[in-house]
Design a protein around this motif. Structure first.
Motif, PDB file in Angstrom:
ATOM      1  N   THR A 137     -23.957 111.151  64.179  1.00 57.87           N
ATOM      2  CA  THR A 137     -23.128 110.149  64.332  1.00 57.87           C
ATOM      3  C   THR A 137     -24.106 108.689  64.562  1.00 57.87           C
ATOM      4  O   THR A 137     -25.472 108.864  64.691  1.00 57.87           O
ATOM      5  CB  THR A 137     -22.293 109.743  65.766  1.00 57.87           C
ATOM      6  OG1 THR A 137     -23.038 109.921  66.930  1.00 57.87           O
ATOM      7  CG2 THR A 137     -21.216 111.034  65.485  1.00 57.87           C
ATOM      8  N   ASP A 138     -23.670 107.554  64.299  1.00 57.65           N
ATOM      9  CA  ASP A 138     -24.519 106.245  64.536  1.00 57.65           C
ATOM     10  C   ASP A 138     -23.953 105.677  66.173  1.00 57.65           C
ATOM     11  O   ASP A 138     -22.929 105.111  66.101  1.00 57.65           O
ATOM     12  CB  ASP A 138     -24.362 105.265  63.492  1.00 57.65           C
ATOM     13  CG  ASP A 138     -25.103 104.065  63.687  1.00 57.65           C
ATOM     14  OD1 ASP A 138     -25.419 104.110  64.947  1.00 57.65           O
ATOM     15  OD2 ASP A 138     -25.252 103.322  62.561  1.00 57.65           O
ATOM     16  N   PRO A 139     -24.673 106.001  67.215  1.00 59.11           N
ATOM     17  CA  PRO A 139     -24.124 105.296  68.392  1.00 59.11           C
ATOM     18  C   PRO A 139     -24.507 103.868  68.740  1.00 59.11           C
ATOM     19  O   PRO A 139     -24.474 103.422  69.896  1.00 59.11           O
ATOM     20  CB  PRO A 139     -25.026 106.256  69.240  1.00 59.11           C
ATOM     21  CG  PRO A 139     -26.527 106.402  68.490  1.00 59.11           C
ATOM     22  CD  PRO A 139     -26.139 106.444  67.135  1.00 59.11           C
ATOM     23  N   GLU A 140     -24.312 102.852  67.786  1.00 56.29           N
ATOM     24  CA  GLU A 140     -24.815 101.819  67.681  1.00 56.29           C
ATOM     25  C   GLU A 140     -23.845 100.957  68.609  1.00 56.29           C
ATOM     26  O   GLU A 140     -24.204 100.175  69.383  1.00 56.29           O
ATOM     27  CB  GLU A 140     -24.477 101.064  66.039  1.00 56.29           C
ATOM     28  CG  GLU A 140     -24.895  99.585  66.113  1.00 56.29           C
ATOM     29  CD  GLU A 140     -24.489  98.884  64.676  1.00 56.29           C
ATOM     30  OE1 GLU A 140     -25.169  98.071  64.466  1.00 56.29           O
ATOM     31  OE2 GLU A 140     -23.442  99.609  64.183  1.00 56.29           O
ATOM     32  N   TYR A 141     -22.665 101.448  68.782  1.00 52.53           N
ATOM     33  CA  TYR A 141     -21.585 100.773  69.684  1.00 52.53           C
ATOM     34  C   TYR A 141     -22.051 100.696  71.189  1.00 52.53           C
ATOM     35  O   TYR A 141     -21.971  99.446  71.719  1.00 52.53           O
ATOM     36  CB  TYR A 141     -20.263 101.406  69.683  1.00 52.53           C
ATOM     37  CG  TYR A 141     -19.111 100.542  70.303  1.00 52.53           C
ATOM     38  CD1 TYR A 141     -18.728  99.653  69.576  1.00 52.53           C
ATOM     39  CD2 TYR A 141     -18.888 100.692  71.554  1.00 52.53           C
ATOM     40  CE1 TYR A 141     -17.848  98.695  70.253  1.00 52.53           C
ATOM     41  CE2 TYR A 141     -17.782 100.080  72.312  1.00 52.53           C
ATOM     42  CZ  TYR A 141     -17.336  99.009  71.646  1.00 52.53           C
ATOM     43  OH  TYR A 141     -16.578  98.151  72.294  1.00 52.53           O
ATOM     44  N   PRO A 172     -28.718 112.534  55.345  1.00 57.17           N
ATOM     45  CA  PRO A 172     -28.351 111.239  55.365  1.00 57.17           C
ATOM     46  C   PRO A 172     -28.244 110.491  56.806  1.00 57.17           C
ATOM     47  O   PRO A 172     -28.619 109.267  56.668  1.00 57.17           O
ATOM     48  CB  PRO A 172     -27.242 111.207  54.419  1.00 57.17           C
ATOM     49  CG  PRO A 172     -27.321 112.559  53.764  1.00 57.17           C
ATOM     50  CD  PRO A 172     -28.009 113.476  54.700  1.00 57.17           C
ATOM     51  N   VAL A 173     -27.937 110.898  57.451  1.00 57.84           N
ATOM     52  CA  VAL A 173     -27.430 110.415  58.935  1.00 57.84           C
ATOM     53  C   VAL A 173     -28.909 110.020  59.724  1.00 57.84           C
ATOM     54  O   VAL A 173     -29.197 109.331  59.952  1.00 57.84           O
ATOM     55  CB  VAL A 173     -26.533 111.350  59.689  1.00 57.84           C
ATOM     56  CG1 VAL A 173     -26.628 110.764  61.358  1.00 57.84           C
ATOM     57  CG2 VAL A 173     -25.347 111.419  59.259  1.00 57.84           C
ATOM     58  N   LYS A 174     -29.677 111.126  59.518  1.00 57.47           N
ATOM     59  CA  LYS A 174     -31.284 111.064  60.085  1.00 57.47           C
ATOM     60  C   LYS A 174     -31.849 109.781  59.610  1.00 57.47           C
ATOM     61  O   LYS A 174     -32.538 108.959  60.117  1.00 57.47           O
ATOM     62  CB  LYS A 174     -31.684 112.287  59.997  1.00 57.47           C
ATOM     63  CG  LYS A 174     -31.441 113.399  60.847  1.00 57.47           C
ATOM     64  CD  LYS A 174     -31.809 114.677  60.489  1.00 57.47           C
ATOM     65  CE  LYS A 174     -33.144 114.821  61.284  1.00 57.47           C
ATOM     66  NZ  LYS A 174     -33.570 116.367  61.097  1.00 57.47           N
ATOM     67  N   ALA A 175     -31.653 109.817  58.006  1.00 58.21           N
ATOM     68  CA  ALA A 175     -32.503 108.605  57.382  1.00 58.21           C
ATOM     69  C   ALA A 175     -31.791 107.270  57.896  1.00 58.21           C
ATOM     70  O   ALA A 175     -32.456 106.124  58.137  1.00 58.21           O
ATOM     71  CB  ALA A 175     -32.229 108.700  55.911  1.00 58.21           C
ATOM     72  N   LEU A 213     -30.303 106.582  60.864  1.00 57.16           N
ATOM     73  CA  LEU A 213     -30.958 106.310  62.493  1.00 57.16           C
ATOM     74  C   LEU A 213     -32.316 106.050  62.414  1.00 57.16           C
ATOM     75  O   LEU A 213     -32.782 105.228  63.239  1.00 57.16           O
ATOM     76  CB  LEU A 213     -30.616 107.465  62.985  1.00 57.16           C
ATOM     77  CG  LEU A 213     -28.988 108.044  63.283  1.00 57.16           C
ATOM     78  CD1 LEU A 213     -28.942 109.105  64.169  1.00 57.16           C
ATOM     79  CD2 LEU A 213     -28.174 107.230  63.964  1.00 57.16           C
ATOM     80  N   ARG A 214     -33.035 106.806  61.500  1.00 53.94           N
ATOM     81  CA  ARG A 214     -34.597 106.351  61.399  1.00 53.94           C
ATOM     82  C   ARG A 214     -35.055 104.950  60.947  1.00 53.94           C
ATOM     83  O   ARG A 214     -35.706 104.294  61.381  1.00 53.94           O
ATOM     84  CB  ARG A 214     -35.355 107.398  60.418  1.00 53.94           C
ATOM     85  CG  ARG A 214     -36.776 107.446  60.516  1.00 53.94           C
ATOM     86  CD  ARG A 214     -37.378 108.297  59.617  1.00 53.94           C
ATOM     87  NE  ARG A 214     -37.429 109.737  60.300  1.00 53.94           N
ATOM     88  CZ  ARG A 214     -36.546 110.680  59.758  1.00 53.94           C
ATOM     89  NH1 ARG A 214     -35.980 110.609  58.662  1.00 53.94           N
ATOM     90  NH2 ARG A 214     -36.281 111.858  60.284  1.00 53.94           N
ATOM     91  N   TYR A 274     -33.208 102.353  64.394  1.00 52.47           N
ATOM     92  CA  TYR A 274     -33.495 102.492  65.775  1.00 52.47           C
ATOM     93  C   TYR A 274     -35.176 102.745  65.821  1.00 52.47           C
ATOM     94  O   TYR A 274     -35.548 103.553  65.103  1.00 52.47           O
ATOM     95  CB  TYR A 274     -32.722 103.547  66.375  1.00 52.47           C
ATOM     96  CG  TYR A 274     -31.239 103.130  66.410  1.00 52.47           C
ATOM     97  CD1 TYR A 274     -30.591 102.256  66.748  1.00 52.47           C
ATOM     98  CD2 TYR A 274     -30.475 104.144  65.364  1.00 52.47           C
ATOM     99  CE1 TYR A 274     -29.332 101.885  66.871  1.00 52.47           C
ATOM    100  CE2 TYR A 274     -29.106 103.773  65.300  1.00 52.47           C
ATOM    101  CZ  TYR A 274     -28.561 102.785  66.113  1.00 52.47           C
ATOM    102  OH  TYR A 274     -27.152 102.429  65.711  1.00 52.47           O
ATOM    103  N   GLN A 275     -35.541 102.114  66.608  1.00 47.07           N
ATOM    104  CA  GLN A 275     -36.967 102.082  66.985  1.00 47.07           C
ATOM    105  C   GLN A 275     -37.172 103.126  68.372  1.00 47.07           C
ATOM    106  O   GLN A 275     -38.019 104.195  68.403  1.00 47.07           O
ATOM    107  CB  GLN A 275     -37.753 100.859  67.481  1.00 47.07           C
ATOM    108  CG  GLN A 275     -37.965 100.141  66.210  1.00 47.07           C
ATOM    109  CD  GLN A 275     -38.512  98.893  66.633  1.00 47.07           C
ATOM    110  OE1 GLN A 275     -39.062  98.394  67.796  1.00 47.07           O
ATOM    111  NE2 GLN A 275     -38.712  97.681  65.854  1.00 47.07           N
ATOM    112  N   LYS A 276     -36.206 103.159  69.207  1.00 45.73           N
ATOM    113  CA  LYS A 276     -36.199 103.976  70.363  1.00 45.73           C
ATOM    114  C   LYS A 276     -35.258 105.182  70.073  1.00 45.73           C
ATOM    115  O   LYS A 276     -34.247 105.387  70.647  1.00 45.73           O
ATOM    116  CB  LYS A 276     -35.485 103.266  71.548  1.00 45.73           C
ATOM    117  CG  LYS A 276     -36.440 101.804  71.955  1.00 45.73           C
ATOM    118  CD  LYS A 276     -35.937 101.349  73.102  1.00 45.73           C
ATOM    119  CE  LYS A 276     -36.977 100.188  73.503  1.00 45.73           C
ATOM    120  NZ  LYS A 276     -36.539  99.443  74.373  1.00 45.73           N
TER     121      LYS A 276
END
Length: 140
Positions: free
Chosen positions: A15-19, A37-40, A42-43, A46-48
């Motif tokens: 998932t993308d925890p952006e919220y 694709p999800v990992k790409a 997120l990479r 996000y820096q952290k």
């Protein structure tokens, strides 16, 4: 609605925890995703973030954080699954308890039934159980 004094430790899977980042000023994401694709995404976003082995358990990420930061733990932390809002708690519940400064379970169980003298819900996300009474009811 940022809570500048809460450090978020987010255990994530596909998932993308952006919220969550709307509610904190600092965070670390442990990502166990197995979809490239999800990992790409997120990479890139996000820096952290640390990509870790998928253990199937969010607890391994939280304990990893405790172990790696034991001498410098934040004063107030939120342990969250990347998909918690909408699955385990409603957004309304999350926003209501995010300001709590005591241990608060981030699980909203509307089917919870109190047992007089044994367990009670003190307020959202906080319950109390009397183990000896509970054991005798269960005949343990």
């Amino acid at each position: 609605m940022q809570n500048k004094d809460i450090f978020f430790i987010i255990s994530n899977f596909n998932t993308d925890p952006e919220y969550y980042l709307n509610y904190c000023s600092d965070y670390l994401i442990y990502d166990q995703s197995n979809q490239d694709p999800v990992k790409a995404v997120l990479r890139e976003k996000y820096q952290k973030i640390q990509f870790v082995q998928n253990t199937g358990h969010n607890l391994s990420d939280y304990f990893r954080f405790f172990h790696e930061n034991w001498d410098n733990l934040p004063e107030t932390m939120l342990l969250a699954k990347g998909n918690m809002i909408g699955r385990h708690v409603s957004l309304e519940f999350f926003e209501r308890v995010i300001g709590n400064r005591v241990l608060t379970h981030l699980y909203d169980d509307r089917a919870y039934k109190e047992i007089p003298g044994v367990s009670s819900q003190l307020y959202d996300g906080r319950s109390e159980e009397h183990t000896s009474e509970l054991q005798s009811l269960m005949r343990i």
